[in-house]
Design an enzyme around this catalytic site. Sequence first.
Site, PDB file in Angstrom:
ATOM      1  N   ASP A  49     -34.807 110.707 103.325  1.00  0.00           N
ATOM      2  CA  ASP A  49     -35.850 109.940 102.637  1.00  0.00           C
ATOM      3  C   ASP A  49     -35.951 108.570 103.302  1.00  0.00           C
ATOM      4  OD1 ASP A  49     -37.578 108.677 100.807  1.00  0.00           O
ATOM      5  OD2 ASP A  49     -36.712 109.749  99.105  1.00  0.00           O
ATOM      6  N   ARG A  78     -38.094 106.162 102.289  1.00  0.00           N
ATOM      7  CA  ARG A  78     -38.719 105.183 101.399  1.00  0.00           C
ATOM      8  C   ARG A  78     -37.754 104.070 101.017  1.00  0.00           C
ATOM      9  NH1 ARG A  78     -40.758 109.156  96.781  1.00  0.00           N
ATOM     10  NH2 ARG A  78     -38.682 110.010  97.286  1.00  0.00           N
TER      11      ARG A  78
END
Length: 369
Positions: free
Chosen positions: A290, A292
Site C-alpha cells: 500500500d 497511501r
Amino acid sequence: MRLVLGLSGDIDRMQVERAIAEFRHGRPVLIEDGEAALLAIGVEDLDAEACARLDVVAMGRARLVLTDKRLGRLGKERTVPGAVALPTVDAARIEALARRIDARLDAPAHPIAPLDADALELARLSFVTPAVVTVPVPAEVEREPSLVRVPGAAVRGFRRAQARLLRVASRAPVPLDGAVETEFVVFRGGEGMRDQVAVVVGAPDLSQPVLVRLHSACLTGDLFGSLKCDCGDQLRGTVQAMAQGEGGVLLYLDQEGRGNGIANKIRAYELQAEGFDTYEADEALGFGLDQRRFDFAAEMLRQLGVAKVRVMTNNPEKIAALEAAGLEVVSDLRSVGRRTAENVRYLATKRDKAGHMIELDGATAPKAD
C-alpha cells in the site's frame, strides 16, 4: 537599476513539481546532490529511438533501477531496491525487466546509490511504472540547459513538505441525494499536486467524537459501479449513515489504486484477469502492499475543527495513522458493501493479506492457478 523577474517562494518544491511533469511526459531529469549528478528517465514511453539517444550519453554506465517487489518477481529476492547494469540501453530488455510478467533476471542486482533512490521516488510521485533508467553524470560533463534539474534532497522531502502546506482552497454547499445538508471543502497541498476534498455531511458536533471516513478515490467503483470492489457501496453507504445520524466528515482522497494511480491500477486489473490477486498484481508491477499516506488526512480534520473521531473503516492502517497523527480515535465501525461473485476474492485477499476487518462467512481467497 536592473529588474530581475522571478518567482518567490519554495524553489525546491517548484523544481520537484517540474521534474514530476517531465517524468510523466517521458523526458529525462537531472537529479543533483552536491557534485554528484544523475540523469534519470522513467521506462514508460522509452522506445528504441529514445534508448539509442540515451545510449550515446550513457557510454555503458546506464542502470535500470527496480523496486524490491519487481526484483522478487524477476527471481531476485531482496528487501530493498536494486539496479541492473545496462551495457547498452536496449528498449526490449528494459521493457521485459520492468514490466513483463514472465521475465527473469539473469544478471546481478546491485545496490543502488542515494540518487538512484531519488529517481525511483520521482517515478512514484509521477504515478508511472516504478522503474527508471539512470546514468551518472561526471562533474566535468556539460549539462544540456533545457534539462530540468532538481536537488535529491528536495525529492526526498517533497511529501513531508506538501503535508505542511495543506490549506483550504474553496468550500460551498453541495446538496446530495439523501444528504441535502452537505458542504464540500477543497484542500490544496498535502499530497503532491492534487487537491483533496472533505465532504461535511449535516452539522456534526465538533465538541463530540465525529463520525469520519477516509475514502480513497476509486474511479471504477465510485463512478462506474465496478463489481470488482465494494468502494462505491462504501462511499454512498457512509454518506447515508452520516445523513441519517448526527452528521460526519468523509475525506475523499485522491489516492487511486492504493496510491499507485489510475494507469497502474488498470494494469493491475489486467493481471488480475490472468489470475493474480490484487496484491500479487501490484507486486508484479513493482509496488508494495500500500503506497497511501494518511498524515495529511489527519491535518484536514484538524483544520475542520475535528479532534475526536469515530472512524468508519475496515482498514486498521487508517486507524493507526489517525492515532499517530494525534487525533483521538474513540471507536471504529465497519464499512460494508455488497458481496458479489466478482469481488469476494478481492475482499478475502484484503482480509487475509492486509488484515482488513471484513466478515465473509468463512470465505477464503482462491489461489491463482
